[in-house]
Design a protein around this motif. Structure first.
Motif, short mmCIF file in Angstrom:
data_model
loop_
_atom_site.label_atom_id
_atom_site.label_comp_id
_atom_site.label_asym_id
_atom_site.label_seq_id
_atom_site.Cartn_x
_atom_site.Cartn_y
_atom_site.Cartn_z
N SER A 207 -12.50 15.19 -8.06
CA SER A 207 -13.49 15.63 -7.08
C SER A 207 -13.20 14.99 -5.73
CB SER A 207 -14.91 15.27 -7.54
OG SER A 207 -15.03 13.88 -7.72
N GLN A 208 -13.88 15.50 -4.71
CA GLN A 208 -13.61 15.11 -3.33
C GLN A 208 -13.98 13.65 -3.05
OE1 GLN A 208 -14.83 18.10 -0.56
NE2 GLN A 208 -14.91 16.69 1.15
N ASP A 209 -14.91 13.08 -3.82
CA ASP A 209 -15.30 11.70 -3.60
C ASP A 209 -14.37 10.70 -4.28
OD1 ASP A 209 -15.99 12.39 -6.12
OD2 ASP A 209 -18.05 11.62 -6.06
N GLY A 210 -13.21 11.16 -4.79
CA GLY A 210 -12.22 10.25 -5.35
C GLY A 210 -12.51 9.85 -6.78
N VAL A 211 -12.95 10.78 -7.61
CA VAL A 211 -13.25 10.51 -9.02
C VAL A 211 -12.37 11.38 -9.89
CG1 VAL A 211 -15.03 10.58 -10.81
CG2 VAL A 211 -15.62 9.86 -8.51
N LEU A 212 -11.79 10.76 -10.93
CA LEU A 212 -10.96 11.47 -11.90
C LEU A 212 -11.64 11.39 -13.26
CD1 LEU A 212 -8.31 12.74 -13.04
CD2 LEU A 212 -7.44 10.41 -13.26
N CYS A 213 -11.88 12.54 -13.88
CA CYS A 213 -12.45 12.61 -15.21
C CYS A 213 -11.40 13.11 -16.19
CB CYS A 213 -13.68 13.53 -15.24
SG CYS A 213 -15.12 12.86 -14.41
N VAL A 214 -11.30 12.45 -17.34
CA VAL A 214 -10.36 12.83 -18.40
C VAL A 214 -11.17 13.47 -19.52
CG1 VAL A 214 -8.56 12.03 -19.96
CG2 VAL A 214 -8.88 10.90 -17.77
N TRP A 215 -10.84 14.72 -19.86
CA TRP A 215 -11.58 15.49 -20.88
C TRP A 215 -10.67 15.75 -22.06
CZ3 TRP A 215 -16.64 16.20 -19.54
CH2 TRP A 215 -16.95 16.12 -18.18
N GLN A 216 -11.21 15.53 -23.27
CA GLN A 216 -10.45 15.77 -24.49
C GLN A 216 -11.05 16.96 -25.23
OE1 GLN A 216 -10.67 12.72 -27.48
NE2 GLN A 216 -8.63 13.20 -28.29
N CYS A 217 -10.18 17.83 -25.72
CA CYS A 217 -10.62 19.02 -26.45
C CYS A 217 -10.35 18.81 -27.94
CB CYS A 217 -9.87 20.25 -25.94
SG CYS A 217 -10.38 21.79 -26.72
#
Length: 911
Positions: A207-217
């Motif tokens: 996202s633009q605020d500098g956040v990385l989310c890791v999603w597992q399927c």
């Protein structure tokens, strides 16, 4: 065919806005520049602009997986399907809305575009001929705000899109039973990029605020099941199954038993995502917007660019920081990684900068930047190899016309550059500026070795250097004077006064020491440099003079005035020889906010730059218009008009009022749709609150600031609002026969070559004027017979052979062979060619440019080889000396050992 100039290349600007792409082999970068696309070949160090243009600035480019096709979408939603192999447009399409991004599936069968808050999937054009290249397959709904990014899985089964409503949506490209769509949250700002992991449905969202989310399927891609059809499709399938059951009665029981498996598969449920981790880029607390990102799935490399010009390299999924660097103080607009993962391309729209970074060696592969503001002036070097440009940003850039790259930038000027010129040697560039200095730059050592100033601070509007390179003159804008300096000493020689208005142009006579100065006081003055700099003649004009130039032979003078006229003068007798009325040829466009038509606006417009062609028979003229006109001087008629741009993102392009842009609230141009935003970043005025409508919003006006013909006569260049445009003669696509009759065919040419009648074969080949046939005829001549064939060529064909040799030097590898041809022709026909020196000057300069380029390359190679040979000889001599000294050393050691043994024996005897 003489004026069949076509767009050849775009220099001066390397990146404007949009997304960068690497080609399939990873050796070239595809960069959108305004409404054109430039391909930078990083292996061969060459840039090439595709000969196509969109109606608005390009917003996004989608590249097919095999690298043969590209979809180019502009700001208006118009798309162009381009073949990169043959560099031509295959199809036009309009998406009926502003498109943010476009992406092909990895198998190349489909592509997805994000438009508004929806995503549309189309069937990609295939290799077979189709009636419609773009066929809409599905439309996907879900996000509540504009969609921003797309990414596909490796098997093309699913794709993911990000949105400004802080959500990420996973869609199935087919009708999967366990995955129709899936929405992911977890962010507090707009999604900038989202990526699938290789061979998996696992996701990364940024996202633009500098956040990385890791999603597992919890589901693998191969576990996706197709949904059972319904409606008439299901009835049709049921009938087929019944027919098959009737034919296979003996297997009915086994098939009935096999139908119990779907119930077990339903127990598995739908696809589910869970968040594994959440990482933050701004750990130190300084808020910094993330603006661009790219991910390489094979080596798990994530590249992120920020609004402050910093980029990070991370290894996923552990989020290990590999590298961090600041490349500028402007926001990074686009990031791309090549197929091997070695090179990373960055685009900065604020500076117009394009960088290619090799992250393993931490070095630049490419670092190019255009002029920050508009270019004002340009000049060709005497051999046509280089172009120098000056801009309002105070920079002076030198470009290589062959590669299209800028190889040196001078930043000594502290204000806008108003004039640039080369000396006759081609190794010195002289520039004038509004900062009150005239500077001379050395292209051997790349330094400013002379700075010329005036006794009183003044702003210089133009500069000129005489044919000897010893006298430099510059015109003042505020004191109405002309200053003359010596290049050798740097001293001020004289100040020429007499004009009663700002000096707008200076030009030296190429053959004599006469200086022509044009001014706003409606006069052109001729100054004699050898006779105490007195005024030789004063030419009275009917309006303010804007530009002045001499013909290459110095026998004619052309002046552009404010009343849209071009007048021609005989400088010897001070007599006007002709005039051209150019008001109707300018065809200036109306601005968006103008309430008058373009016809009335043209009354106040005029040509601001002039340039004679290499042979002096025609003249180029340009000004505040999108057209460049070529006039025949003697006949005083318009020969051809070139439209330098069709980009409607620039102002003053349309001639009539567009009723579609009129709304109930007034002109659409008066309504600022961006609300003070530029690519999502707020740019308010000082003291203005967020959301206020007082932001700066303007469109640059199309104009031509400077024109120059190449000394070779093969091309001409123009500095415009779009950049530095180069138009050249494209002779490969044109059939231009010369004195052709029915008895001359390619078969006759080859028959003459078999009979070893080389002169007749060459004459017939040059009459057909096909490059392949001419090359075949010339290269069939044995080396020992070149002199005989050259002496038997008629005088009329010598010019054509020399011109063909000059063009062949740029592409052929037979360097020595063509050099022998050139030497023999010039030695045998030199005296006859002198009588036609004026007409042959462009051909000879074209020949000199081609040979000089090879000389520079070969001389560097020879110097390097000579150094290596000298080093190898020195090393071999040193080793030989060591080997010759080894026996002496062994004899001395033996003698020393004998002396030691005798001493020891003697010492033992005494004891």
């Amino acid at each position: 065919m003489k004026f069949s100039y076509r767009f050849s290349n775009l220099l001066g600007t390397v990146y404007r806005r949009g997304n960068l792409n690497f080609t399939y082999d990873g050796n070239s970068v595809i960069s959108p520049v305004g409404n054109r696309v430039t391909i930078f070949d990083l292996k061969n160090n060459k840039s090439d602009t595709l000969p196509l243009a969109t109606r608005y600035n390009i917003k996004c480019v989608g590249l097919s997986p095999d690298g043969h096709l590209a979809i180019i979408v502009d700001e208006g939603g118009s798309a162009v399907l381009v073949s990169l192999a043959c560099r031509s447009v295959l199809h036009h399409f309009h998406f009926k809305g502003s498109v943010h991004s476009v992406s092909f599936s990895p198998d190349g069968r489909k592509f997805v575009v994000t438009k508004g808050n929806i995503a549309q999937m189309y069937h990609a054009p295939g290799k077979k001929r189709e009636f419609n290249a773009f066929v809409l397959d599905k439309t996907y709904f879900g996000p509540y705000d504009e969609t921003t990014c797309i990414d596909w899985t490796d098997d093309s089964r699913c794709f993911v899109i990000g949105s400004k409503d802080m959500s990420t949506w996973v869609f199935g490209a087919e009708r999967w039973d366990n995955l129709i769509y899936y929405a992911l949250g977890g962010h507090k700002d707009a999604i900038v990029a989202c990526f699938f992991e290789s061979s998996s449905l696992d996701l990364y969202s940024l996202s633009q605020d500098g956040v990385l989310c890791v999603w597992q399927c919890d589901t693998a891609p191969e576990d996706l099941k197709l949904k059972a059809p319904s409606g008439w499709k299901a009835d049709l399938l049921q009938r087929k199954e019944e027919e098959e059951e009737e034919e296979e009665d003996r297997d009915r029981e086994t098939t009935v038993q096999g139908k119990a498996t779907p119930a077990e598969e339903e127990k598995k449920g739908k696809v589910k995502y869970s968040r594994l981790a959440k990482y933050f880029f701004n750990k130190e607390g300084d808020f910094n917007n993330l603006t661009a990102a790219a991910y390489h799935k094979k080596i798990h490399l994530l590249v992120t660019g920020f609004a402050s010009g910093i980029f990070h390299l991370h290894e996923l999924p552990e989020f290990n920081l590999i590298h961090s660097l600041s490349i500028s103080d402007q926001r990074i607009s686009s990031v791309a990684i090549n197929s091997s993962g070695d090179w990373i391309a960055f685009g900065c729209s604020g500076l117009g900068q394009l960088l290619v970074w090799e992250w393993q060696s931490e070095s630049y592969v490419l670092k190019q930047q255009g002029h920050f503001n508009s270019m004002v002036s340009l000049a060709y070097s005497p051999d046509g190899q280089y172009l120098v440009t000056g801009g309002d940003d105070g920079k002076v850039k030198v470009w290589n016309t062959f590669s299209g790259f800028c190889f040196v930038t001078f930043t000594e000027h502290s204000s806008g550059v108003t004039g640039v010129t080369f000396t006759t040697t081609g190794y010195v560039v002289v520039t004038s500026s509004m900062d009150g200095t005239v500077r001379a730059f050395d292209l051997h050592r790349y330094r400013n070795f002379r700075t010329f100033t005036s006794p009183r601070p003044t702003q210089f509007s133009c500069v000129a250097v005489d044919s000897s390179g010893e006298i430099v003159s510059a015109g003042a804008q505020d004191s109405f004077e002309i200053f003359v300096w010596s290049m050798q000493t740097g001293r001020l020689l004289d100040v020429l006064s007499g004009h009663e208005g700002p000096v707008s142009g200076l030009c030296f006579n190429p053959m004599k020491s006469i200086l022509a100065s044009a001014s706003w006081d409606k006069t052109v003055r001729l100054w004699d440099m050898f006779d105490s700099w007195r005024t030789k003649e004063t030419l009275a004009l009917t309006s303010d003079a804007l530009a002045v130039t001499f013909r290459p032979d110095g026998a004619e003078l052309a002046v552009a005035t404010l009343n849209s006229q071009i007048t021609f003068w005989d400088p010897e007798n001070a007599v006007q020889t002709g005039s051209i009325e150019g008001r109707h040829d300018l065809k200036t466009g109306r601005k968006e906010l103008d309430k008058v038509t373009a016809k009335h606006l043209a009354k106040g417009k005029a040509f601001t730059t002039l340039c004679y062609s290499a042979d002096g028979q025609s003249i180029l003229a340009g000004g505040m218009s999108k057209f460049v006109c070529i006039y025949h001087v003697r006949e005083q008629i318009l020969m051809k008009k070139f439209e330098i741009s069709c980009n409607l993102s620039l102002d003053a392009m349309e001639e009539f009022l567009n009723r579609r842009k009129m709304t109930e609230f007034g002109n659409l141009a008066l309504i600022d749709e961006d609300a003070g935003q530029e690519d999502g970043v707020m740019i308010p005025l000082p003291g203005v609150r967020k959301g206020d409508m007082s932001s700066r919003h303007f469109k640059p006006e199309i104009r031509v600031t400077s024109l120059r013909f190449s000394p070779t006569g093969r091309c001409w260049a123009a500095t415009t609002t779009e950049g530095l445009l180069i138009y050249s003669l494209d002779t490969q696509m044109l059939f231009d026969p010369f004195e052709l009759d029915t008895s001359i065919t390619p078969g006759r040419v080859r028959e003459a070559l078999r009979q070893q009648e080389f002169t007749r074969a060459i004459l017939m080949a040059f009459r057909l004027n096909e490059s392949k046939l001419m090359r075949e005829a010339l290269e069939s001549v044995p080396r020992e017979e070149i002199e005989v064939v050259s002496s038997s060529l008629p005088e009329l064909y010598v010019d054509k052979v020399l011109e063909f040799l000059a063009s062949s030097f740029e592409v052929s590898r037979h360097l020595e062979f063509y050099l022998i041809w050139t030497q023999k022709l010039l030695m045998l026909h030199g005296q006859k060619l002198k009588s036609r020196a004026g007409k042959l000057l462009p051909v000879i300069q074209f020949l000199q440019k081609s040979i000089q380029r090879h000389l520079d390359d070969v001389s560097k190679l020879c110097d390097w080889n000579r150094y290596n040979l000298q080093y190898a000889l020195a090393v071999s001599k040193q080793r030989g000396m060591k080997r010759s000294l080894e026996p002496l050393a062994s004899e001395e050691e033996a003698e020393a050992s004998e002396d030691d043994s005798l001493y020891l024996l003697g010492a033992g005897g005494r004891d």
